[in-house]
Design an enzyme around this catalytic site. Structure first.
Site, short mmCIF file in Angstrom:
data_model
loop_
_atom_site.label_atom_id
_atom_site.label_comp_id
_atom_site.label_asym_id
_atom_site.label_seq_id
_atom_site.Cartn_x
_atom_site.Cartn_y
_atom_site.Cartn_z
N ASP A 40 39.52 36.04 45.11
CA ASP A 40 39.93 37.40 45.50
C ASP A 40 39.50 37.76 46.91
O ASP A 40 40.30 38.26 47.71
CB ASP A 40 39.51 38.46 44.46
CG ASP A 40 38.02 38.61 44.22
OD1 ASP A 40 37.24 37.76 44.68
OD2 ASP A 40 37.64 39.60 43.55
N LEU A 129 31.57 40.19 32.30
CA LEU A 129 32.82 40.78 31.80
C LEU A 129 33.09 42.12 32.49
O LEU A 129 33.87 42.93 32.01
CB LEU A 129 32.78 40.94 30.28
CG LEU A 129 32.58 39.64 29.50
CD1 LEU A 129 32.53 39.92 28.00
CD2 LEU A 129 33.66 38.62 29.81
N SER A 130 32.42 42.33 33.62
CA SER A 130 32.66 43.52 34.44
C SER A 130 32.30 44.83 33.77
O SER A 130 33.03 45.81 33.85
CB SER A 130 34.12 43.57 34.90
OG SER A 130 34.31 42.64 35.89
N SER A 132 30.08 46.74 34.80
CA SER A 132 29.85 47.72 35.87
C SER A 132 31.16 48.30 36.38
O SER A 132 31.28 49.51 36.58
CB SER A 132 29.07 47.08 37.03
OG SER A 132 29.77 46.00 37.58
N ASP A 176 38.11 42.73 39.65
CA ASP A 176 37.65 43.33 38.40
C ASP A 176 38.22 44.73 38.19
O ASP A 176 38.71 45.07 37.12
CB ASP A 176 36.12 43.37 38.37
CG ASP A 176 35.52 41.99 38.61
OD1 ASP A 176 36.22 41.01 38.35
OD2 ASP A 176 34.38 41.91 39.07
N TYR A 228 26.19 34.53 45.11
CA TYR A 228 27.55 35.03 45.33
C TYR A 228 27.80 35.22 46.83
O TYR A 228 28.82 34.77 47.37
CB TYR A 228 27.73 36.35 44.57
CG TYR A 228 29.15 36.88 44.59
CD1 TYR A 228 30.01 36.64 43.53
CD2 TYR A 228 29.62 37.62 45.67
CE1 TYR A 228 31.31 37.13 43.53
CE2 TYR A 228 30.91 38.11 45.69
CZ TYR A 228 31.75 37.88 44.63
OH TYR A 228 33.03 38.36 44.65
C1 GLA Z 1 32.89 38.80 40.38
C2 GLA Z 1 33.43 39.73 41.46
C3 GLA Z 1 34.93 39.52 41.66
C4 GLA Z 1 35.25 38.05 41.86
C5 GLA Z 1 34.58 37.18 40.79
C6 GLA Z 1 34.76 35.72 41.05
O1 GLA Z 1 33.42 39.14 39.14
O2 GLA Z 1 33.20 41.08 41.12
O3 GLA Z 1 35.37 40.30 42.76
O4 GLA Z 1 34.91 37.62 43.15
O5 GLA Z 1 33.19 37.46 40.69
O6 GLA Z 1 36.07 35.36 40.86
#
Ligand code: GLA
Length: 386
Positions: A40, A129-130, A132, A176, A228
């Protein structure tokens, strides 16, 4: 795992805590990324879907600038802040997400008042799993409606990214929040991260006799940590040396030449992104043609690329993926930013029980904490519940 509260229960708890009814209740889901990892922020392609686990917020705007926040989980208690004096990186725990959204809206020049907020969520936290972004998306949807800000879905994606990047301190991309805001039942969200163009792609695993299982390794991760950001920096270096705006502009056919121009580690990082973009496009083609049964090998190849080239897997994720495959999955990969979190396995419905048992006993055998294994389905994106 929290059992989610019903809307009525959430409203009456809100009233009990804050002494008045909320203005409304909003919900935003977590996401699973089917394929397209770390593409992304390279302006590439991703294929996540919104899952049937979500954050729900009951919100009431206040006439002053006080912010009061409480969740139904954890032990943080009632947290207060002043909407007129928000400081990036000062907030702790989950409250940094709503405050980050408030701050990002203020950065866009919007006057955001104080508010009372009660949060409930059944998205596992810190599992990739996002959880946040689910909170941020529920909050921004609520504030967009209550303040009449008139933000489009794209504006909300960029504002929540700003909240993550500059308030929370996680240099993440737009995948996400796009999945959470723009997902739909039975569909994956094919997103072009260069122009934010979205195409919904049918992903009905269960209709095809398959299940999509999430294996939460319980290894917790944070994208505000170093790994990251280091991967992101390698990608930027690679794009710089190759003379392109973003790695999106490098094709599989350019890799041979790139190998001669980049140091070996940067080359491996670049090769992951370039081949992953290609795998996303091929997955979309297969889902729109042959169907979900055909995508297993691409999921497997994606995992190998993250393990070997991007080096963001960990022993627990590798064990989950390898064991799921031996227990009958037709494809498996880690999902999300990496360094812990969850793997996904696409498996024939008839193999589900064996897969659960085999993975659980492999974890016990390796001395790892017991994983959580559960089904997810592509679900609706963020919406107002009441
Ligand atoms: C996290 C980040 C996303 C993306 C993924 C890896 O979830 O929030 O923006 O970069 O890692 O694909």
């Amino acid at each position: 795992m929290n059992v989610p509260l019903g809307t009525t229960e959430l409203r009456s708890r809100f009233e009990a805590v804050f002494g008045a009814a909320p203005d409304g209740v909003w919900q935003a889901p977590g996401r699973v990324n089917l394929i397209g990892e770390h593409t992304d922020y390279n302006e590439g392609f991703v294929l996540p879907f919104a899952i049937d686990r979500a954050a729900r917020v009951a919100v009431r705007l206040r006439p002053d600038s006080t912010v009061r926040m409480l969740s139904t989980f954890g032990n943080q208690g009632l947290t207060t802040a002043d909407a007129a004096a928000l400081e990036p990186a000062a907030a702790r725990g989950w409250t940094k997400y709503p405050l980050g959204v408030l701050w990002a809206l203020q950065q866009r020049g919007l006057a955001v008042p104080g508010l009372d907020l009660l949060l409930d969520s059944d998205v596992p936290r810190g599992a990739g799993l996002s959880s946040s972004h689910a909170i941020e998306c529920a909050v921004i949807l609520a504030l967009n409606e209550l303040t009449g800000a008139g933000l489009s879905a794209q504006d909300m994606v960029l504002a929540t990214q700003r909240a993550e990047n500059d308030f929370v301190g996680a240099p993440t991309g737009i995948m996400d929040q796009s999945a959470s805001l723009r997902g739909a039942a039975g569909q994956a969200v094919f997103l072009d991260c260069r122009d934010q163009g979205v195409r919904l792609v049918p992903f009905d695993a269960e209709g095809a006799g398959l299940v999509l299982l999430v294996i939460d390794t319980k290894v917790s991760h944070s994208h505000a940590g170093g790994g990251y950001a280091a991967r992101r920096a390698s990608c930027e270096l690679g794009a710089d040396v190759l003379g392109v705006r973003a790695l999106r502009d490098v094709g599989v056919e350019d890799l041979e030449e790139a190998a001669g121009l980049l140091d070996p580690e940067t080359f491996r990082r670049v090769r992951h992104v370039v081949t992953e973009n290609d795998r996303v496009l091929r997955t979309v083609e297969l889902l729109e043609g042959a169907g979900p049964q055909a995508i297993g090998p691409l999921l497997d190849a994606s995992h190998a690329s993250m393990r070997d080239d991007f080096e963001i897997s960990c022993p627990e994720l590798d064990l989950a993926v390898d064991t799921a495959r031996t227990a009958g999955a037709i494809g498996a990969r880690m999902t999300g930013g990496g360094f812990g979190g969850c793997a996904i396995a696409l498996a024939p419905a008839g193999a589900e029980e064996r897969l659960r048992a085999t993975v659980a006993s492999a974890f016990t055998g390796a001395g790892y904490a017991a994983p959580d294994i559960f089904r997810v389905r592509p679900a609706a994106g963020a919406l107002r519940l009441a």
